[in-house]
Motif scaffolding. Sequence first.
Motif, PDB file in Angstrom:
ATOM      1  N   LEU A 140       0.817  -1.215   0.000  1.00  0.00           N
ATOM      2  CA  LEU A 140       0.000   0.000   0.000  1.00  0.00           C
ATOM      3  C   LEU A 140       0.845   1.256   0.000  1.00  0.00           C
ATOM      4  O   LEU A 140       0.568   2.210  -0.721  1.00  0.00           O
ATOM      5  CB  LEU A 140      -0.916   0.023   1.228  1.00  0.00           C
ATOM      6  CG  LEU A 140      -2.200  -0.755   1.164  1.00  0.00           C
ATOM      7  CD1 LEU A 140      -2.875  -0.757   2.531  1.00  0.00           C
ATOM      8  CD2 LEU A 140      -3.139  -0.158   0.123  1.00  0.00           C
ATOM      9  N   PHE A 141       1.872   1.259   0.824  1.00  0.00           N
ATOM     10  CA  PHE A 141       2.658   2.472   0.994  1.00  0.00           C
ATOM     11  C   PHE A 141       3.819   2.577   0.019  1.00  0.00           C
ATOM     12  O   PHE A 141       4.524   3.581  -0.002  1.00  0.00           O
ATOM     13  CB  PHE A 141       3.091   2.617   2.454  1.00  0.00           C
ATOM     14  CG  PHE A 141       1.907   2.913   3.331  1.00  0.00           C
ATOM     15  CD1 PHE A 141       1.367   4.178   3.372  1.00  0.00           C
ATOM     16  CD2 PHE A 141       1.294   1.907   4.052  1.00  0.00           C
ATOM     17  CE1 PHE A 141       0.248   4.461   4.139  1.00  0.00           C
ATOM     18  CE2 PHE A 141       0.176   2.167   4.821  1.00  0.00           C
ATOM     19  CZ  PHE A 141      -0.347   3.456   4.867  1.00  0.00           C
ATOM     20  N   SER A 142       4.001   1.564  -0.823  1.00  0.00           N
ATOM     21  CA  SER A 142       4.987   1.660  -1.896  1.00  0.00           C
ATOM     22  C   SER A 142       4.415   2.424  -3.080  1.00  0.00           C
ATOM     23  O   SER A 142       5.153   3.005  -3.866  1.00  0.00           O
ATOM     24  CB  SER A 142       5.425   0.267  -2.353  1.00  0.00           C
ATOM     25  OG  SER A 142       6.111  -0.373  -1.313  1.00  0.00           O
ATOM     26  N   ALA A 143       3.101   2.396  -3.195  1.00  0.00           N
ATOM     27  CA  ALA A 143       2.430   3.127  -4.268  1.00  0.00           C
ATOM     28  C   ALA A 143       2.387   4.612  -3.904  1.00  0.00           C
ATOM     29  O   ALA A 143       2.484   4.983  -2.742  1.00  0.00           O
ATOM     30  CB  ALA A 143       1.016   2.587  -4.443  1.00  0.00           C
ATOM     31  N   SER A 144       2.259   5.437  -4.893  1.00  0.00           N
ATOM     32  CA  SER A 144       2.246   6.881  -4.641  1.00  0.00           C
ATOM     33  C   SER A 144       0.819   7.405  -4.524  1.00  0.00           C
ATOM     34  O   SER A 144       0.506   8.489  -4.980  1.00  0.00           O
ATOM     35  CB  SER A 144       3.006   7.611  -5.746  1.00  0.00           C
ATOM     36  OG  SER A 144       2.390   7.340  -6.989  1.00  0.00           O
ATOM     37  N   THR A 145      -0.051   6.621  -3.895  1.00  0.00           N
ATOM     38  CA  THR A 145      -1.429   7.039  -3.716  1.00  0.00           C
ATOM     39  C   THR A 145      -1.635   7.608  -2.319  1.00  0.00           C
ATOM     40  O   THR A 145      -0.849   7.352  -1.406  1.00  0.00           O
ATOM     41  CB  THR A 145      -2.389   5.851  -3.916  1.00  0.00           C
ATOM     42  OG1 THR A 145      -2.052   4.831  -2.971  1.00  0.00           O
ATOM     43  CG2 THR A 145      -2.299   5.293  -5.318  1.00  0.00           C
ATOM     44  N   ASP A 146      -2.693   8.368  -2.170  1.00  0.00           N
ATOM     45  CA  ASP A 146      -3.045   8.941  -0.877  1.00  0.00           C
ATOM     46  C   ASP A 146      -3.845   7.898  -0.108  1.00  0.00           C
ATOM     47  O   ASP A 146      -4.987   7.608  -0.459  1.00  0.00           O
ATOM     48  CB  ASP A 146      -3.856  10.218  -1.090  1.00  0.00           C
ATOM     49  CG  ASP A 146      -4.135  10.939   0.205  1.00  0.00           C
ATOM     50  OD1 ASP A 146      -3.389  10.737   1.182  1.00  0.00           O
ATOM     51  OD2 ASP A 146      -5.107  11.721   0.248  1.00  0.00           O
ATOM     52  N   VAL A 147      -3.228   7.301   0.900  1.00  0.00           N
ATOM     53  CA  VAL A 147      -3.891   6.232   1.650  1.00  0.00           C
ATOM     54  C   VAL A 147      -3.612   6.415   3.140  1.00  0.00           C
ATOM     55  O   VAL A 147      -2.551   6.895   3.529  1.00  0.00           O
ATOM     56  CB  VAL A 147      -3.423   4.834   1.160  1.00  0.00           C
ATOM     57  CG1 VAL A 147      -1.955   4.633   1.414  1.00  0.00           C
ATOM     58  CG2 VAL A 147      -4.222   3.727   1.783  1.00  0.00           C
ATOM     59  N   THR A 148      -4.597   6.049   3.953  1.00  0.00           N
ATOM     60  CA  THR A 148      -4.461   6.062   5.404  1.00  0.00           C
ATOM     61  C   THR A 148      -4.954   4.722   5.935  1.00  0.00           C
ATOM     62  O   THR A 148      -6.015   4.253   5.538  1.00  0.00           O
ATOM     63  CB  THR A 148      -5.295   7.196   6.034  1.00  0.00           C
ATOM     64  OG1 THR A 148      -4.838   8.452   5.526  1.00  0.00           O
ATOM     65  CG2 THR A 148      -5.180   7.196   7.550  1.00  0.00           C
ATOM     66  N   VAL A 149      -4.169   4.116   6.826  1.00  0.00           N
ATOM     67  CA  VAL A 149      -4.540   2.856   7.469  1.00  0.00           C
ATOM     68  C   VAL A 149      -4.510   3.091   8.971  1.00  0.00           C
ATOM     69  O   VAL A 149      -3.550   3.661   9.502  1.00  0.00           O
ATOM     70  CB  VAL A 149      -3.556   1.724   7.079  1.00  0.00           C
ATOM     71  CG1 VAL A 149      -3.874   0.453   7.841  1.00  0.00           C
ATOM     72  CG2 VAL A 149      -3.590   1.483   5.579  1.00  0.00           C
ATOM     73  N   THR A 150      -5.560   2.655   9.652  1.00  0.00           N
ATOM     74  CA  THR A 150      -5.673   2.813  11.101  1.00  0.00           C
ATOM     75  C   THR A 150      -5.925   1.443  11.719  1.00  0.00           C
ATOM     76  O   THR A 150      -6.756   0.681  11.221  1.00  0.00           O
ATOM     77  CB  THR A 150      -6.841   3.759  11.445  1.00  0.00           C
ATOM     78  OG1 THR A 150      -6.641   5.003  10.782  1.00  0.00           O
ATOM     79  CG2 THR A 150      -6.929   3.995  12.934  1.00  0.00           C
ATOM     80  N   PHE A 151      -5.196   1.145  12.801  1.00  0.00           N
ATOM     81  CA  PHE A 151      -5.398  -0.130  13.493  1.00  0.00           C
ATOM     82  C   PHE A 151      -4.885  -0.015  14.916  1.00  0.00           C
ATOM     83  O   PHE A 151      -4.131   0.898  15.258  1.00  0.00           O
ATOM     84  CB  PHE A 151      -4.711  -1.284  12.749  1.00  0.00           C
ATOM     85  CG  PHE A 151      -3.231  -1.109  12.533  1.00  0.00           C
ATOM     86  CD1 PHE A 151      -2.311  -1.627  13.435  1.00  0.00           C
ATOM     87  CD2 PHE A 151      -2.753  -0.437  11.414  1.00  0.00           C
ATOM     88  CE1 PHE A 151      -0.949  -1.481  13.231  1.00  0.00           C
ATOM     89  CE2 PHE A 151      -1.394  -0.276  11.199  1.00  0.00           C
ATOM     90  CZ  PHE A 151      -0.493  -0.801  12.108  1.00  0.00           C
ATOM     91  N   ALA A 152      -5.320  -0.941  15.765  1.00  0.00           N
ATOM     92  CA  ALA A 152      -4.844  -1.027  17.144  1.00  0.00           C
ATOM     93  C   ALA A 152      -3.756  -2.082  17.198  1.00  0.00           C
ATOM     94  O   ALA A 152      -3.879  -3.147  16.589  1.00  0.00           O
ATOM     95  CB  ALA A 152      -5.986  -1.389  18.077  1.00  0.00           C
ATOM     96  N   TYR A 153      -2.690  -1.766  17.932  1.00  0.00           N
ATOM     97  CA  TYR A 153      -1.572  -2.707  18.063  1.00  0.00           C
ATOM     98  C   TYR A 153      -0.894  -2.497  19.410  1.00  0.00           C
ATOM     99  O   TYR A 153      -0.503  -1.379  19.754  1.00  0.00           O
ATOM    100  CB  TYR A 153      -0.572  -2.481  16.926  1.00  0.00           C
ATOM    101  CG  TYR A 153       0.759  -3.175  17.097  1.00  0.00           C
ATOM    102  CD1 TYR A 153       0.845  -4.558  17.185  1.00  0.00           C
ATOM    103  CD2 TYR A 153       1.934  -2.442  17.176  1.00  0.00           C
ATOM    104  CE1 TYR A 153       2.071  -5.190  17.352  1.00  0.00           C
ATOM    105  CE2 TYR A 153       3.160  -3.062  17.334  1.00  0.00           C
ATOM    106  CZ  TYR A 153       3.226  -4.434  17.423  1.00  0.00           C
ATOM    107  OH  TYR A 153       4.442  -5.061  17.588  1.00  0.00           O
ATOM    108  N   ALA A 154      -0.793  -3.552  20.183  1.00  0.00           N
ATOM    109  CA  ALA A 154      -0.043  -3.562  21.446  1.00  0.00           C
ATOM    110  C   ALA A 154      -0.461  -2.432  22.392  1.00  0.00           C
ATOM    111  O   ALA A 154       0.372  -1.790  23.010  1.00  0.00           O
ATOM    112  CB  ALA A 154       1.452  -3.500  21.168  1.00  0.00           C
ATOM    113  N   GLY A 155      -1.749  -2.184  22.479  1.00  0.00           N
ATOM    114  CA  GLY A 155      -2.240  -1.153  23.386  1.00  0.00           C
ATOM    115  C   GLY A 155      -2.050   0.258  22.883  1.00  0.00           C
ATOM    116  O   GLY A 155      -1.980   1.198  23.675  1.00  0.00           O
ATOM    117  N   ALA A 156      -1.981   0.406  21.573  1.00  0.00           N
ATOM    118  CA  ALA A 156      -1.828   1.731  20.986  1.00  0.00           C
ATOM    119  C   ALA A 156      -2.684   1.837  19.729  1.00  0.00           C
ATOM    120  O   ALA A 156      -2.960   0.837  19.062  1.00  0.00           O
ATOM    121  CB  ALA A 156      -0.373   1.999  20.644  1.00  0.00           C
TER     122      ALA A 156
END
Length: 88
Positions: free
Chosen positions: A55-71
């Motif tokens: 996803l982040f190798s492409a030059s597109t406008d993208v946002t990913v949100t997730f919970a990980y290890a209490g954050a």
Amino acid sequence: MEDQYDSDTVRASVSESGDAITDMIVRTVATAKDCDALDLPPLAETVDGDALVALFSASTDVTVTFAYAGADVVVQNPGRIYVTPSDD
């Protein structure tokens, strides 16, 4: 763009030196949680690292949100990472 994150949020940027976005996420969460990155569970238990890299190798406008290890983790292209310790 106005910064929507509070003072507890740790911010990081993936450098052009080739740091993997997955490694930066783990290090940024460790900083936010004030612990060693090796003490965190594997990121792969929460999110598909290969998919993030793609996803982040492409030059597109993208946002990913997730919970990980209490954050709460927000990753935005191009390579901005925001981590806020959750209240859990």
